[in-house]
Design a protein around this motif. Structure first.
Motif, PDB file in Angstrom:
ATOM      1  N   ILE A 134       0.853  -0.905   0.113  1.00  0.00           N
ATOM      2  CA  ILE A 134       0.241  -0.151  -0.402  1.00  0.00           C
ATOM      3  C   ILE A 134       0.832   0.949   0.398  1.00  0.00           C
ATOM      4  O   ILE A 134       0.684   2.078  -1.049  1.00  0.00           O
ATOM      5  CB  ILE A 134      -0.803   0.232   1.429  1.00  0.00           C
ATOM      6  N   LYS A 135       1.696   1.167   0.516  1.00  0.00           N
ATOM      7  CA  LYS A 135       2.533   2.869   0.917  1.00  0.00           C
ATOM      8  C   LYS A 135       3.109   2.452  -0.527  1.00  0.00           C
ATOM      9  O   LYS A 135       3.712   3.887  -0.692  1.00  0.00           O
ATOM     10  CB  LYS A 135       3.779   2.159   2.029  1.00  0.00           C
ATOM     11  N   LEU A 136       3.763   1.528  -0.948  1.00  0.00           N
ATOM     12  CA  LEU A 136       4.775   1.859  -2.522  1.00  0.00           C
ATOM     13  C   LEU A 136       3.309   2.422  -3.684  1.00  0.00           C
ATOM     14  O   LEU A 136       4.609   3.370  -3.993  1.00  0.00           O
ATOM     15  CB  LEU A 136       5.198   0.220  -2.734  1.00  0.00           C
ATOM     16  N   GLY A 137       2.195   1.800  -3.801  1.00  0.00           N
ATOM     17  CA  GLY A 137       1.498   2.546  -4.376  1.00  0.00           C
ATOM     18  C   GLY A 137       1.015   3.586  -4.186  1.00  0.00           C
ATOM     19  O   GLY A 137       1.058   4.761  -5.061  1.00  0.00           O
ATOM     20  N   GLN A 138       0.764   3.566  -3.751  1.00  0.00           N
ATOM     21  CA  GLN A 138       0.780   5.462  -2.724  1.00  0.00           C
ATOM     22  C   GLN A 138       2.023   6.153  -3.061  1.00  0.00           C
ATOM     23  O   GLN A 138       2.235   7.478  -3.971  1.00  0.00           O
ATOM     24  CB  GLN A 138       0.786   5.325  -0.883  1.00  0.00           C
ATOM     25  N   ALA A 139       3.395   5.580  -2.597  1.00  0.00           N
ATOM     26  CA  ALA A 139       4.409   6.605  -2.872  1.00  0.00           C
ATOM     27  C   ALA A 139       4.503   6.397  -4.591  1.00  0.00           C
ATOM     28  O   ALA A 139       5.087   8.115  -5.126  1.00  0.00           O
ATOM     29  CB  ALA A 139       5.653   5.938  -2.717  1.00  0.00           C
ATOM     30  N   ALA A 140       4.200   5.634  -5.133  1.00  0.00           N
ATOM     31  CA  ALA A 140       3.938   5.946  -6.828  1.00  0.00           C
ATOM     32  C   ALA A 140       3.306   6.535  -7.264  1.00  0.00           C
ATOM     33  O   ALA A 140       3.604   7.106  -8.381  1.00  0.00           O
ATOM     34  CB  ALA A 140       4.444   4.251  -7.502  1.00  0.00           C
ATOM     35  N   LEU A 141       1.951   6.771  -7.201  1.00  0.00           N
ATOM     36  CA  LEU A 141       1.101   7.382  -7.277  1.00  0.00           C
ATOM     37  C   LEU A 141       2.078   8.743  -7.306  1.00  0.00           C
ATOM     38  O   LEU A 141       1.498   9.604  -7.936  1.00  0.00           O
ATOM     39  CB  LEU A 141      -0.678   7.532  -6.680  1.00  0.00           C
ATOM     40  N   ALA A 142       1.917   9.003  -5.947  1.00  0.00           N
ATOM     41  CA  ALA A 142       2.438  10.345  -5.559  1.00  0.00           C
ATOM     42  C   ALA A 142       4.089  11.421  -7.014  1.00  0.00           C
ATOM     43  O   ALA A 142       3.249  12.191  -6.955  1.00  0.00           O
ATOM     44  CB  ALA A 142       3.194  10.733  -4.118  1.00  0.00           C
ATOM     45  N   SER A 143       4.818  10.153  -6.742  1.00  0.00           N
ATOM     46  CA  SER A 143       5.294  10.543  -8.013  1.00  0.00           C
ATOM     47  C   SER A 143       4.991  10.872  -9.281  1.00  0.00           C
ATOM     48  O   SER A 143       5.967  11.355  -9.651  1.00  0.00           O
ATOM     49  CB  SER A 143       6.484   9.560  -7.877  1.00  0.00           C
ATOM     50  N   LEU A 144       4.361  10.355  -9.549  1.00  0.00           N
ATOM     51  CA  LEU A 144       3.581   9.996 -11.049  1.00  0.00           C
ATOM     52  C   LEU A 144       3.414  11.662 -11.329  1.00  0.00           C
ATOM     53  O   LEU A 144       3.542  12.479 -12.199  1.00  0.00           O
ATOM     54  CB  LEU A 144       2.608   9.163 -11.731  1.00  0.00           C
ATOM     55  N   GLU A 145       2.514  11.784 -10.443  1.00  0.00           N
ATOM     56  CA  GLU A 145       1.256  13.330  -9.681  1.00  0.00           C
ATOM     57  C   GLU A 145       2.906  13.716 -10.006  1.00  0.00           C
ATOM     58  O   GLU A 145       2.444  15.423 -10.442  1.00  0.00           O
ATOM     59  CB  GLU A 145       0.463  12.917  -9.012  1.00  0.00           C
ATOM     60  N   LYS A 146       3.525  14.224  -8.984  1.00  0.00           N
ATOM     61  CA  LYS A 146       4.922  15.154  -8.653  1.00  0.00           C
ATOM     62  C   LYS A 146       4.945  15.330  -9.961  1.00  0.00           C
ATOM     63  O   LYS A 146       5.610  16.449 -10.087  1.00  0.00           O
ATOM     64  CB  LYS A 146       5.521  14.374  -8.062  1.00  0.00           C
ATOM     65  N   GLN A 147       5.427  14.619 -10.919  1.00  0.00           N
ATOM     66  CA  GLN A 147       6.410  14.263 -12.206  1.00  0.00           C
ATOM     67  C   GLN A 147       5.956  15.228 -13.248  1.00  0.00           C
ATOM     68  O   GLN A 147       5.965  15.114 -14.217  1.00  0.00           O
ATOM     69  CB  GLN A 147       6.889  12.949 -12.902  1.00  0.00           C
ATOM     70  N   GLY A 148       4.163  15.124 -13.279  1.00  0.00           N
ATOM     71  CA  GLY A 148       3.307  15.423 -14.387  1.00  0.00           C
ATOM     72  C   GLY A 148       2.938  15.341 -14.894  1.00  0.00           C
ATOM     73  O   GLY A 148       2.828  15.439 -16.397  1.00  0.00           O
ATOM     74  N   LEU A 149       3.376  13.355 -14.649  1.00  0.00           N
ATOM     75  CA  LEU A 149       2.719  12.194 -15.672  1.00  0.00           C
ATOM     76  C   LEU A 149       1.137  12.653 -15.524  1.00  0.00           C
ATOM     77  O   LEU A 149       0.690  12.117 -16.553  1.00  0.00           O
ATOM     78  CB  LEU A 149       3.288  10.519 -15.415  1.00  0.00           C
ATOM     79  N   LEU A 150       0.831  12.363 -14.478  1.00  0.00           N
ATOM     80  CA  LEU A 150      -1.082  12.429 -14.292  1.00  0.00           C
ATOM     81  C   LEU A 150      -1.200  13.322 -13.570  1.00  0.00           C
ATOM     82  O   LEU A 150      -0.849  14.765 -13.277  1.00  0.00           O
ATOM     83  CB  LEU A 150      -1.218  11.045 -12.944  1.00  0.00           C
ATOM     84  N   ALA A 151      -2.801  14.196 -14.704  1.00  0.00           N
ATOM     85  CA  ALA A 151      -3.832  14.811 -14.192  1.00  0.00           C
ATOM     86  C   ALA A 151      -5.014  14.780 -14.484  1.00  0.00           C
ATOM     87  O   ALA A 151      -5.198  13.715 -14.759  1.00  0.00           O
ATOM     88  CB  ALA A 151      -3.286  15.918 -15.681  1.00  0.00           C
ATOM     89  N   PRO A 152      -5.479  15.393 -14.009  1.00  0.00           N
ATOM     90  CA  PRO A 152      -7.071  15.595 -13.763  1.00  0.00           C
ATOM     91  C   PRO A 152      -8.234  15.231 -15.030  1.00  0.00           C
ATOM     92  O   PRO A 152      -7.487  16.116 -16.091  1.00  0.00           O
ATOM     93  CB  PRO A 152      -7.702  16.346 -13.339  1.00  0.00           C
TER      94      PRO A 152
END
Length: 360
Positions: A134-152
């Motif tokens: 769970i923590k790894l998944g949350q970290a990966a999602l946060a990283s994708l969003e921080k890098q601007g790879l994901l947006a609403p």
């Protein structure tokens, strides 16, 4: 008497001294300097393994040490102390033995890389607690969003709800990990879908638009999207992300042990999860899960073939592209050997009842 450099073990100061090797017959080594004289029992003097043209380092039991320059005097001292080359030194001085050692080292590293790491990764993934995933998944999602790879997503709430409603139909009755579906705009990823260790499945706007017809998500489009979702659920259920992560981390740790910089091992985990490439065996397992999920819904595997074929067309010839570039382009980048997979799915589709399409 031979010249040497003395260190008292309490400061970095160097002192010129002389060693009396004539006293070693009585079991004593004498260190003489203008300001002091010390004697040590020869059997308490620790000698670091000397190299051919390097100084000899003598370490005494009071924490002090002496450095003896290379030369005839050093060799006389070593002989007086009863030094004899170790088996390793004698071995490395013979080039056939050194070459054999190099071959054995390369073979050992290859065995660790191709056998040891995968086996250890499987064991680690099996014992990895759900809380860690769970923590790894949350970290990966946060990283994708921080890098601007994901947006609403730019889709309406109604369309997103329509897409989210497809997940329960292809999920197991009792999933290993709570599943959730996120629809996100990801211009750099293109038509893509990926599963994170915590059960989060991400579908990009581009993938949804690809299966739509005139901005309408038809039954065929829903079936194709369901096939992709089932494949990603298969990755979650079989802990593929955790297994890839463990393998990548062990490989990084092995590289770090050889070349240094352990900091990159932990810091790179979110990137590993975001850009990982599954093995052929993992892709086959996820495809098998998708086939079973589609059949449970009385859907033909040809829907899966159709969406993969369209992704293959959109991806073009990526075989010559650098891996880092493929990692930013499409669903195919994390799902290699698409042609091979389509051929395997075709053989499954040929065995389906001819009325399968009529049952949908």
């Amino acid at each position: 008497m031979i010249d040497a450099i003395f260190f008292d073990g309490r400061s970095a100061r160097m002192q010129a001294v002389q060693l009396d090797i004539g006293q070693t017959d009585t079991g004593t080594l004498t260190v003489t300097a203008p300001a002091f004289q010390r004697s040590y029992r020869a059997d308490t003097v620790a000698l670091s393994e000397p190299f051919a043209a390097a100084p000899a380092m003598l370490r005494f039991n009071d924490g002090s040490s002496c450095e003896v320059p290379a030369g005839a005097a050093r060799d006389s001292l070593l002989a007086a102390l009863g030094y004899r080359k170790s088996a390793v030194v004698r071995w490395q001085e013979r080039w056939p033995a050194a070459l054999l050692a190099l071959v054995l080292l390369v073979a050992l590293l290859a065995l660790a890389w191709f056998r040891g790491i995968p086996l250890a990764a499987e064991r680690i993934a099996e014992r990895l607690p759900a809380s860690a995933e769970i923590k790894l998944g949350q970290a990966a999602l946060a990283s994708l969003e921080k890098q601007g790879l994901l947006a609403p997503s730019r889709f309406s709430d109604e369309r997103i709800a329509e897409i989210e409603a497809l997940l329960p139909a292809v999920a197991p009755t009792h999933p290993r990990m709570p599943l959730r579906l996120l629809v996100r705009r990801a211009d750099r990823l293109g038509a893509n879908a990926l599963a994170l260790p915590d059960g989060t499945i991400i579908v990009t706007d581009a993938l949804v638009r690809m299966v739509q017809q005139q901005n309408v998500l038809t039954d065929q489009g829903k079936a194709e999207l369901s096939a992709v979702l089932a494949h990603e659920v298969g990755h979650v259920e079989q802990r593929h992300a955790a297994r890839v992560m463990a393998r990548s981390s062990l490989a990084a740790a092995l590289s770090a042990s050889l070349f240094g910089d352990f900091s990159a091992v932990a810091a790179g985990l979110p990137t590993v999860l975001a850009q990982m490439q599954y093995s052929r065996a993992m892709e086959r397992d996820a495809d098998a899960y998708a086939i079973a999920a589609l059949h449970r819904r009385h859907l033909s595997v040809r829907h899966f073939i159709d969406v993969l074929s369209e992704l293959e067309k959109q991806g073009g010839d990526m075989s010559r592209m650098p891996r880092w570039l493929k990692n930013t382009m499409a669903y195919l980048s994390t799902h290699p050997d698409t042609v091979e997979r389509i051929a395997r799915l075709e053989s499954v589709a040929e065995q389906e009842p001819h009325g399968a399409a009529a049952q949908e």
